[in-house]
Design an enzyme around this catalytic site. Structure first.
Site, short mmCIF file in Angstrom:
data_model
loop_
_atom_site.label_atom_id
_atom_site.label_comp_id
_atom_site.label_asym_id
_atom_site.label_seq_id
_atom_site.Cartn_x
_atom_site.Cartn_y
_atom_site.Cartn_z
N ARG A 86 11.21 35.26 -42.90
CA ARG A 86 11.01 36.77 -42.83
C ARG A 86 12.36 37.44 -43.48
O ARG A 86 13.33 37.25 -43.00
CB ARG A 86 10.77 37.27 -41.73
CG ARG A 86 10.80 38.99 -41.57
CD ARG A 86 10.60 39.51 -40.19
NE ARG A 86 10.60 40.78 -40.19
CZ ARG A 86 11.32 41.74 -39.45
NH1 ARG A 86 11.98 40.93 -38.56
NH2 ARG A 86 11.50 42.82 -39.54
N HIS A 130 14.11 47.65 -44.13
CA HIS A 130 15.18 47.10 -42.74
C HIS A 130 16.22 48.27 -43.03
O HIS A 130 17.35 47.66 -43.08
CB HIS A 130 15.33 45.86 -43.08
CG HIS A 130 15.68 45.25 -41.54
ND1 HIS A 130 15.11 44.23 -40.89
CD2 HIS A 130 16.73 45.62 -40.77
CE1 HIS A 130 15.43 43.81 -39.99
NE2 HIS A 130 16.55 44.75 -39.61
N GLU A 175 11.44 48.31 -37.20
CA GLU A 175 11.91 49.02 -35.89
C GLU A 175 12.09 50.54 -36.23
O GLU A 175 13.32 50.98 -36.32
CB GLU A 175 12.95 48.20 -35.25
CG GLU A 175 13.07 46.97 -34.92
CD GLU A 175 14.43 46.36 -34.53
OE1 GLU A 175 15.48 47.14 -34.02
OE2 GLU A 175 14.44 45.10 -33.94
N ASN A 302 9.40 42.83 -32.12
CA ASN A 302 10.85 42.24 -32.04
C ASN A 302 11.20 42.64 -30.37
O ASN A 302 10.99 43.69 -30.16
CB ASN A 302 11.75 43.06 -32.84
CG ASN A 302 11.52 42.79 -34.21
OD1 ASN A 302 10.81 42.15 -34.61
ND2 ASN A 302 12.43 43.55 -35.41
N TYR A 304 14.16 41.60 -27.34
CA TYR A 304 15.40 40.77 -26.91
C TYR A 304 15.82 40.99 -25.40
O TYR A 304 16.20 40.25 -24.78
CB TYR A 304 16.74 41.79 -27.74
CG TYR A 304 16.66 41.24 -28.99
CD1 TYR A 304 17.42 40.08 -29.65
CD2 TYR A 304 15.99 42.00 -29.88
CE1 TYR A 304 17.29 39.88 -30.84
CE2 TYR A 304 16.01 41.83 -31.24
CZ TYR A 304 16.56 40.67 -31.77
OH TYR A 304 16.59 40.41 -33.33
N GLU A 372 11.03 38.88 -34.52
CA GLU A 372 12.71 38.74 -33.99
C GLU A 372 12.51 38.52 -32.63
O GLU A 372 12.01 39.00 -31.81
CB GLU A 372 13.49 39.87 -34.39
CG GLU A 372 13.63 40.24 -35.74
CD GLU A 372 14.59 41.61 -35.90
OE1 GLU A 372 15.28 41.79 -34.82
OE2 GLU A 372 14.54 42.22 -37.11
#
Ligand code: IFM
Length: 485
Positions: A86, A130, A175, A302, A304, A372
């Site tokens: 990606r 992005h 995002e 994504n 985290y 991600e």
């Protein structure tokens, strides 16, 4: 140091046949070559030059010099054995001023990259935006104005026209929460604005831009089309009604703004309770929600870390100057677990919980791809030149375990991309935060695979052996086992 919340298993987590493994990067974070071949300035070129914005005064001028070293980087991907890579396309390389015909040299770069990937048997996955907006468009209002969404649709058509025959999956935006609220409300990303209504308008125009880009991609015959979101797992600081209400407002800000229009065809129910008069909807037009809700082939997620939310007074008591992130909620990190160097808490089960909840809440959600996941760690190069990044391996393993648990619970997830292939420019944190499974020595541009790279390679090989997948054949396309359409 406190211990991880729960120790990760030592076995490799198991995923279904056809599950994709990949790594991800983004243009401004790795490419460098900021003024080559006709590239125009982006908002990050401007922002990173403003004193005090980025740690150490860093910029993406050179970054990982991927623009010149992409062949070496694709070779690393080939050795790693990933199914897919990606990357993102830099809008200012394609339209230096954000409008008009394509800059051929800009498209040529991505053409070469895509061909190099395909020659190595790696499936290209391209993100159109992005965060590197052409500065010329910001000068005309940026995402606050509808014109930027319209220009984004045109840009998408130019890129798709050149690459749709070879790129297997497309993400319109990465995002958009960060573009709208970190960029236009918190002021911590480019363009560094601190606004109320401007940020809400930006959020809406990003969605409109997504809808127009989807149309352009479909018209060009793109294979799989989606968007990448970063839904947050928001946990109340206590069970008090005030903290629970603060979580509700934070859900609106972080998640509902995107998921409700995209996957339920409506605007968020609690926006008035979150923003009051700021959310006046004056930036919306009839038909927008239908445009935004056009069916997608996948949604990129994504993830985290979780965020802890508590009720709090407004930071700014004056509604006229209050920003859109000032919603009477204080966000913090839990402190009873290990933290990465970003200061982010490592709580893998929240990944499972988030995915299970999203699937429950949005029955029309398309299949997910984890676009991600990864961790920044304090890597050290040992005397033998190796990087024993055991903390990163623990992070990846525990999050892949959590992902496998979500899949076992019935969530339709088709793939996983590690963030990131390379150490890179971590936005306002500059080059101090290292997310790569490959170390980059920024003085020499030398790449050194870390232990996590070798671990991920073994995981992919073990998955292939277990599912009897055919080894990748250079020059052929690798597509997921199931067609998400
Ligand atoms: O580096 C970023 C990436 O650009 C977007 N998602 C989060 C990553 C880590 O902060």
């Amino acid at each position: 140091m406190s211990l991880p919340e729960s120790p990760a298993s030592t076995e490799f987590p198991e995923f279904p046949d056809g599950f994709l493994f990949g790594t991800a990067t983004a243009s401004y974070q790795i490419e460098g070559a900021y003024d080559e071949d006709g590239r125009g300035p982006s908002i990050w070129d401007t922002y990173s030059r403003e004193p005090g914005r980025v740690a150490g005064g860093a910029t993406g001028d050179i970054a990982c010099d991927h623009y010149h070293r992409y062949r070496e980087d694709v070779a690393l991907l080939g050795d790693l054995g990933v199914d897919s890579y990606r990357f993102s396309v830099a809008w200012p390389r394609i339209q230096p001023e954000g409008t008009g015909p394509a800059n051929a040299a800009g498209l040529d770069f991505y053409d070469r990259l895509v061909d190099e990937l395909l020659a190595s048997g790696i499936s290209p996955a391209a993100t159109l935006y992005h965060w590197d907006l052409p500065q010329a468009l910001e000068d005309r209002g940026g995402w606050r104005v509808r014109e930027t969404a319209e220009r984004f649709g045109e840009y998408a058509a130019l890129v798709a026209d050149r690459l749709a025959d070879r790129v297997d999956r497309w993400m319109t935006l990465n995002e958009p929460f960060c573009s709208a609220f970190v960029g236009y409300a918190a002021g911590a990303h480019a363009p560094g604005a601190r606004e109320g209504r401007g940020a809400l308008a930006a959020a809406h125009h990003l969605l409109v831009g997504h809808g127009l880009a989807v149309r352009a991609l479909r018209a060009a015959g793109a294979r799989e089309v989606g968007i990448t979101l970063n839904p947050d797992r928001l946990l109340p600081a206590t069970d008090s009604p005030a903290d629970l209400a603060a979580v509700r407002r934070a859900e609106t800000l972080h998640n509902d703004v995107w998921f409700e229009p995209l996957f339920a065809g409506r605007y968020p129910e609690h926006e008035a309770g979150t923003w009051g008069e700021l959310a006046d909807g004056s930036y919306r037009r009839e038909g927008d929600v239908a445009l935004v809700a056009a069916p997608l082939d996948f949604v990129g997620i994504n993830y985290y870390r979780p965020i802890t939310v508590a009720d709090a007074p407004y930071h700014d008591p004056h509604p006229a100057t209050r920003t859109a992130v000032d919603i009477r909620a204080e966000e913090s990190w839990r402190d009873d677990v290990r933290h990465t160097t970003m200061g982010w808490p490592v709580v893998p089960h929240t990944f499972t919980d988030l995915l299970v909840d999203l699937a429950k809440r949005y029955p029309a959600l398309p299949p997910m791809l984890i676009t991600e996941n990864g961790s920044a760690e304090a890597d050290t190069v040992e005397a033998d030149g190796r990087i024993h990044d055991t903390d990163r391996i623990d992070y990846l393993r525990s999050h892949l375990d959590a992902l496998a648990a979500a899949v076992r619970a019935g969530v339709d997830v088709r793939g996983y991309y590690v963030w990131s292939l390379l150490d890179n420019f971590e936005w306002a944190r500059g080059y101090d935060q290292r997310f790569g499974i490959v170390r980059v020595d920024y003085a020499t541009q030398q790449r050194t695979p870390k232990d996590s790279y070798h671990w991920y390679r073994e995981l992919i090989a073990a998955h292939r052996a277990r599912t009897h997948a055919q080894p990748r054949t250079p020059g052929t396309r690798t597509t997921p086992g199931k067609d998400p359409r």
